[in-house]
Design an enzyme around this catalytic site. Structure first.
Site, short mmCIF file in Angstrom:
data_model
loop_
_atom_site.label_atom_id
_atom_site.label_comp_id
_atom_site.label_asym_id
_atom_site.label_seq_id
_atom_site.Cartn_x
_atom_site.Cartn_y
_atom_site.Cartn_z
N SER A 1 44.77 20.39 44.48
CA SER A 1 44.41 21.76 44.09
C SER A 1 44.89 22.75 45.14
O SER A 1 45.31 23.86 44.81
CB SER A 1 42.90 21.89 43.92
OG SER A 1 42.46 21.07 42.88
N ARG B 1 45.32 8.85 45.77
CA ARG B 1 46.73 9.21 45.55
C ARG B 1 47.57 8.42 46.55
O ARG B 1 48.04 7.34 46.26
CB ARG B 1 46.91 10.73 45.75
CG ARG B 1 46.23 11.55 44.67
CD ARG B 1 46.12 13.00 45.07
NE ARG B 1 45.33 13.14 46.31
CZ ARG B 1 44.98 14.29 46.84
NH1 ARG B 1 45.36 15.41 46.30
NH2 ARG B 1 44.24 14.33 47.93
N LYS C 1 35.35 23.48 52.05
CA LYS C 1 36.21 24.34 51.24
C LYS C 1 35.48 25.60 50.77
O LYS C 1 34.27 25.55 50.52
CB LYS C 1 36.71 23.57 50.00
CG LYS C 1 37.57 22.37 50.34
CD LYS C 1 37.93 21.59 49.08
CE LYS C 1 38.78 20.37 49.38
NZ LYS C 1 38.97 19.51 48.20
N HIS D 1 44.05 15.37 38.31
CA HIS D 1 42.65 15.14 37.91
C HIS D 1 42.59 14.65 36.46
O HIS D 1 41.85 13.72 36.13
CB HIS D 1 41.82 16.44 37.98
CG HIS D 1 41.59 16.99 39.34
ND1 HIS D 1 41.85 18.29 39.67
CD2 HIS D 1 41.10 16.42 40.47
CE1 HIS D 1 41.53 18.52 40.93
NE2 HIS D 1 41.07 17.38 41.45
O1 PNS Z 1 37.45 17.33 45.27
P1 PNS Z 1 36.84 17.14 46.62
O2 PNS Z 1 36.64 18.48 47.30
O3 PNS Z 1 37.61 16.18 47.49
O4 PNS Z 1 35.39 16.50 46.37
C1 PNS Z 1 34.50 16.26 47.45
C2 PNS Z 1 33.04 16.22 46.94
C3 PNS Z 1 32.69 17.54 46.27
C4 PNS Z 1 32.89 15.08 45.97
C5 PNS Z 1 32.12 15.96 48.19
O5 PNS Z 1 32.31 16.99 49.12
C6 PNS Z 1 30.65 15.85 47.80
O6 PNS Z 1 30.21 14.82 47.33
N1 PNS Z 1 29.90 16.95 48.00
C7 PNS Z 1 28.49 17.00 47.67
C8 PNS Z 1 27.65 16.83 48.94
C9 PNS Z 1 27.50 15.36 49.32
O7 PNS Z 1 26.94 14.57 48.59
N2 PNS Z 1 28.00 15.01 50.51
C10 PNS Z 1 27.89 13.64 51.01
C11 PNS Z 1 29.15 12.84 50.74
S1 PNS Z 1 30.12 12.84 52.21
#
Ligand code: PNS
Length: 166
Positions: A128, A90, A41, A17
């Site tokens: 993570s 990645r 998660k 990150h």
């Molecule tokens: O680090 P991650 O867990 O891969 O990040 C994913 C994240 C948090 C960016 C994604 O789950 C997100 O945007 N969550 C907020 C809800 C949302 O907007 N969902 C629609 C996008 S699919």
């Protein structure tokens, strides 16, 4: 001023990150790291703990701030009047999940673009969740996270991990 949002769950922030944050902070004038909820998660660290760790890890970067949001990323972006999302790629395995998210976000907010930044090869398979697993089994965290994050992980798992033959 070109500003961008770097969203994620950051549970916890890793060197991968950080590599991406440093790259993005050179590309954009202002970067907002945003902790959001990923419904797939269940976080190990509280929101406050994650904010604190990220703030400490990026304290050397003047144009980076840390925020959190409970809701859709597109709504946060609208609130901030920001039209660029940064995500890390990645390995090729990230692609399907990332393209799905970026296309969903574009359908919800057509003026929102996702820019993909590739991480350094040495972080190509770092996540993570693997860091949490190494921490659970009390492995060496030095290659994966800043020392103070390693300490926080050790505290979380102190007394829980067992190793040896079953
Ligand atoms: O680090 P991650 O867990 O891969 O990040 C994913 C994240 C948090 C960016 C994604 O789950 C997100 O945007 N969550 C907020 C809800 C949302 O907007 N969902 C629609 C996008 S699919």
């Amino acid at each position: 001023m070109k500003k961008a949002i770097y969203p994620g769950s950051f549970d916890p922030i890793t060197n991968g990150h950080l590599d991406l944050i440093e790259r993005a902070s050179r590309i954009f004038d202002h970067l907002i790291i945003t902790i959001l909820h990923n419904h797939r998660k269940n976080p190990l660290f509280s929101l406050e703990e994650r904010i604190k760790m990220i703030e400490k890890a990026v304290s050397h970067l003047d144009n980076v701030e840390v925020q959190s949001y409970s809701g859709l990323l597109v709504d946060f972006a609208k609130e901030k009047d920001c039209h660029i999302i940064v995500r890390g790629l990645r390995a090729v395995t990230d692609f399907e999940y990332e393209i799905q998210m970026s296309q969903t976000n574009r359908l919800l907010a057509p003026d929102l673009d996702t820019v993909f930044v590739t991480t350094d090869m040495k972080y190509g398979y770092l996540s993570s969740s693997t860091v949490r697993e190494v921490a659970y089994f009390q492995g060496d965290l030095a290659p994966f996270v800043p020392a103070f994050v390693a300490d926080e992980l050790k505290k979380k798992y102190s007394g829980t991990a067992a190793s040896g033959t079953d």
